[in-house]
Design a protein around this motif. Structure first.
Motif, PDB file in Angstrom:
ATOM      1  N   PRO A   1       0.806  -1.230   0.000  1.00 58.71           N
ATOM      2  CA  PRO A   1       0.000   0.000   0.000  1.00 58.71           C
ATOM      3  C   PRO A   1       0.833   1.273   0.000  1.00 58.71           C
ATOM      4  N   VAL A   2       2.042   1.189   0.532  1.00 61.44           N
ATOM      5  CA  VAL A   2       2.942   2.354   0.509  1.00 61.44           C
ATOM      6  C   VAL A   2       3.496   2.553  -0.893  1.00 61.44           C
ATOM      7  N   LEU A   3       3.944   1.465  -1.510  1.00 62.37           N
ATOM      8  CA  LEU A   3       4.546   1.554  -2.839  1.00 62.37           C
ATOM      9  C   LEU A   3       3.539   1.982  -3.889  1.00 62.37           C
ATOM     10  N   LEU A   4       2.292   1.530  -3.756  1.00 59.78           N
ATOM     11  CA  LEU A   4       1.275   1.882  -4.744  1.00 59.78           C
ATOM     12  C   LEU A   4       0.973   3.374  -4.759  1.00 59.78           C
ATOM     13  N   GLN A   5       1.254   4.047  -3.669  1.00 66.97           N
ATOM     14  CA  GLN A   5       0.927   5.462  -3.574  1.00 66.97           C
ATOM     15  C   GLN A   5       2.154   6.359  -3.756  1.00 66.97           C
ATOM     16  N   ARG A   6       3.270   5.757  -4.148  1.00 68.96           N
ATOM     17  CA  ARG A   6       4.470   6.536  -4.406  1.00 68.96           C
ATOM     18  C   ARG A   6       4.411   7.136  -5.809  1.00 68.96           C
ATOM     19  N   PRO A   7       5.020   8.316  -6.011  1.00 71.01           N
ATOM     20  CA  PRO A   7       5.013   8.919  -7.353  1.00 71.01           C
ATOM     21  C   PRO A   7       5.968   8.226  -8.320  1.00 71.01           C
ATOM     22  N   GLU A   8       6.987   7.513  -7.783  1.00 71.52           N
ATOM     23  CA  GLU A   8       7.959   6.862  -8.667  1.00 71.52           C
ATOM     24  C   GLU A   8       7.341   5.655  -9.366  1.00 71.52           C
ATOM     25  N   ARG A   9       7.426   5.641 -10.662  1.00 74.10           N
ATOM     26  CA  ARG A   9       6.821   4.560 -11.456  1.00 74.10           C
ATOM     27  C   ARG A   9       7.430   3.204 -11.117  1.00 74.10           C
ATOM     28  N   GLY A  10       8.732   3.171 -10.882  1.00 72.20           N
ATOM     29  CA  GLY A  10       9.385   1.901 -10.580  1.00 72.20           C
ATOM     30  C   GLY A  10       8.884   1.283  -9.285  1.00 72.20           C
ATOM     31  N   LEU A  11       8.610   2.104  -8.279  1.00 72.44           N
ATOM     32  CA  LEU A  11       8.092   1.583  -7.014  1.00 72.44           C
ATOM     33  C   LEU A  11       6.668   1.073  -7.169  1.00 72.44           C
ATOM     34  N   ARG A  12       5.871   1.778  -7.967  1.00 71.98           N
ATOM     35  CA  ARG A  12       4.514   1.299  -8.208  1.00 71.98           C
ATOM     36  C   ARG A  12       4.549  -0.038  -8.956  1.00 71.98           C
ATOM     37  N   ARG A  13       5.456  -0.150  -9.903  1.00 66.53           N
ATOM     38  CA  ARG A  13       5.583  -1.410 -10.633  1.00 66.53           C
ATOM     39  C   ARG A  13       5.986  -2.547  -9.690  1.00 66.53           C
ATOM     40  N   LEU A  14       6.883  -2.260  -8.747  1.00 66.84           N
ATOM     41  CA  LEU A  14       7.297  -3.274  -7.789  1.00 66.84           C
ATOM     42  C   LEU A  14       6.093  -3.770  -6.991  1.00 66.84           C
ATOM     43  N   ALA A  15       5.206  -2.857  -6.613  1.00 69.92           N
ATOM     44  CA  ALA A  15       4.008  -3.246  -5.863  1.00 69.92           C
ATOM     45  C   ALA A  15       3.107  -4.158  -6.704  1.00 69.92           C
ATOM     46  N   TRP A  16       2.856  -3.763  -7.957  1.00 70.45           N
ATOM     47  CA  TRP A  16       1.990  -4.572  -8.813  1.00 70.45           C
ATOM     48  C   TRP A  16       2.607  -5.932  -9.104  1.00 70.45           C
ATOM     49  N   PHE A  17       3.916  -5.969  -9.315  1.00 70.21           N
ATOM     50  CA  PHE A  17       4.571  -7.250  -9.584  1.00 70.21           C
ATOM     51  C   PHE A  17       4.584  -8.137  -8.339  1.00 70.21           C
ATOM     52  N   THR A  18       4.641  -7.513  -7.151  1.00 75.37           N
ATOM     53  CA  THR A  18       4.527  -8.289  -5.918  1.00 75.37           C
ATOM     54  C   THR A  18       3.156  -8.942  -5.821  1.00 75.37           C
ATOM     55  N   ILE A  19       2.121  -8.189  -6.153  1.00 76.57           N
ATOM     56  CA  ILE A  19       0.753  -8.725  -6.144  1.00 76.57           C
ATOM     57  C   ILE A  19       0.618  -9.841  -7.180  1.00 76.57           C
ATOM     58  N   ALA A  20       1.163  -9.613  -8.378  1.00 77.92           N
ATOM     59  CA  ALA A  20       1.105 -10.637  -9.425  1.00 77.92           C
ATOM     60  C   ALA A  20       1.830 -11.902  -8.978  1.00 77.92           C
ATOM     61  N   GLY A  21       2.998 -11.730  -8.371  1.00 74.87           N
ATOM     62  CA  GLY A  21       3.758 -12.879  -7.893  1.00 74.87           C
ATOM     63  C   GLY A  21       3.030 -13.637  -6.795  1.00 74.87           C
ATOM     64  N   ALA A  22       2.325 -12.899  -5.928  1.00 72.19           N
ATOM     65  CA  ALA A  22       1.580 -13.550  -4.849  1.00 72.19           C
ATOM     66  C   ALA A  22       0.477 -14.436  -5.419  1.00 72.19           C
ATOM     67  N   TRP A  23      -0.229 -13.951  -6.430  1.00 71.48           N
ATOM     68  CA  TRP A  23      -1.281 -14.750  -7.062  1.00 71.48           C
ATOM     69  C   TRP A  23      -0.691 -15.983  -7.750  1.00 71.48           C
ATOM     70  N   CYS A  24       0.379 -15.794  -8.484  1.00 71.02           N
ATOM     71  CA  CYS A  24       0.988 -16.929  -9.192  1.00 71.02           C
ATOM     72  C   CYS A  24       1.565 -17.952  -8.222  1.00 71.02           C
TER      73      CYS A  24
END
Length: 238
Positions: A49-72
């Motif tokens: 939730p912290v990374l998703l609200q950061r302005p840096e695109r790379g940090l937001r991507r890390l959050a989404w990829f973490t979620i994707a990895g958790a599902w997989c």
């Protein structure tokens, strides 16, 4: 007796070839086999939730990829490798979880910032942390040992419950594609827990449904999002 009447004589209990002990021991096994890698995954999950609200695109991507990895990981690891050995529909759900993970990865590649527009940011983070910190204890209560803790990224129920906050926060049509698989999984798991009489575990799909509703409640309206409103109503600039 006709074939149809034979099938009607079966109950859901007759279709389950395992008991509560066999199911709960799956969490013990996966925690043992994945040790200690589940803890870095949990740490990343806490940061989402912290990374998703950061302005840096790379940090937001890390959050989404973490979620994707958790599902997989919960799909391939828990559902395919463990749960499918005692419950055959788990294999199909495993592939569905992988597909859901791919959708989240696609969102990560786009690295949009819909979640950063949420006005109730504190509520979003608090609900997320409650899901991945409190819900893992439900299997502990049912099994009677911390070895059966159901952690985010490994346990499908906890992973679904936390990430159910996200579809309502995505300002794109793709968000509705993220809803069917969680709904099917929650219905399937709730039915299974009811038949197994593991009533503590029913808290997980119930919490998942609640998180889905709260995610849409947290979604910003046009009045809350001046950027969206101006994009829709302001005249074109010269």
């Amino acid at each position: 007796m006709s074939t149809s009447s034979v099938w009607l004589s079966y109950s859901l209990q007759d279709l389950l070839m395992f008991g509560p002990e066999a199911y709960l021991r799956l969490y013990v096994r996966i925690n043992q086999d994945f040790w200690p890698w589940q803890w870095p995954v949990l740490l990343l999950g806490l940061l989402v939730p912290v990374l998703l609200q950061r302005p840096e695109r790379g940090l937001r991507r890390l959050a989404w990829f973490t979620i994707a990895g958790a599902w997989c990981c919960s799909g391939v690891g828990f559902l395919m490798e463990y749960y499918s050995q005692i419950n055959w529909p788990a294999m199909g759900f495993g592939w569905a979880f992988v597909a859901q993970g791919v959708l989240f990865a696609f969102i990560g590649l786009r690295a949009g910032e819909p979640v950063s527009k949420v006005q109730r940011r504190g509520a979003f983070a608090s609900l997320w942390w409650l899901a991945i910190l409190l819900l893992p204890g439900v299997t502990v209560l049912e099994y009677g040992s911390a070895r059966a803790v159901a952690l985010f990224g490994l346990a499908p129920g906890v992973t679904v419950a936390a990430t159910n906050l996200l579809p309502g926060l995505l300002n794109q049509r793709l968000s509705w594609l993220l809803v069917p698989i969680p709904l099917l999984w929650m219905a399937f798991s709730a039915a299974t827990f009811w038949v197994l009489q593991t009533y503590w575990l029913l808290a997980v799909p119930v919490a998942g449904l609640l998180m889905l509703v709260l995610g849409f409640w947290l979604s910003p309206s046009p009045a809350q999002s001046p950027g969206l409103r101006s994009a829709r109503h302001d005249p074109a600039r010269r």
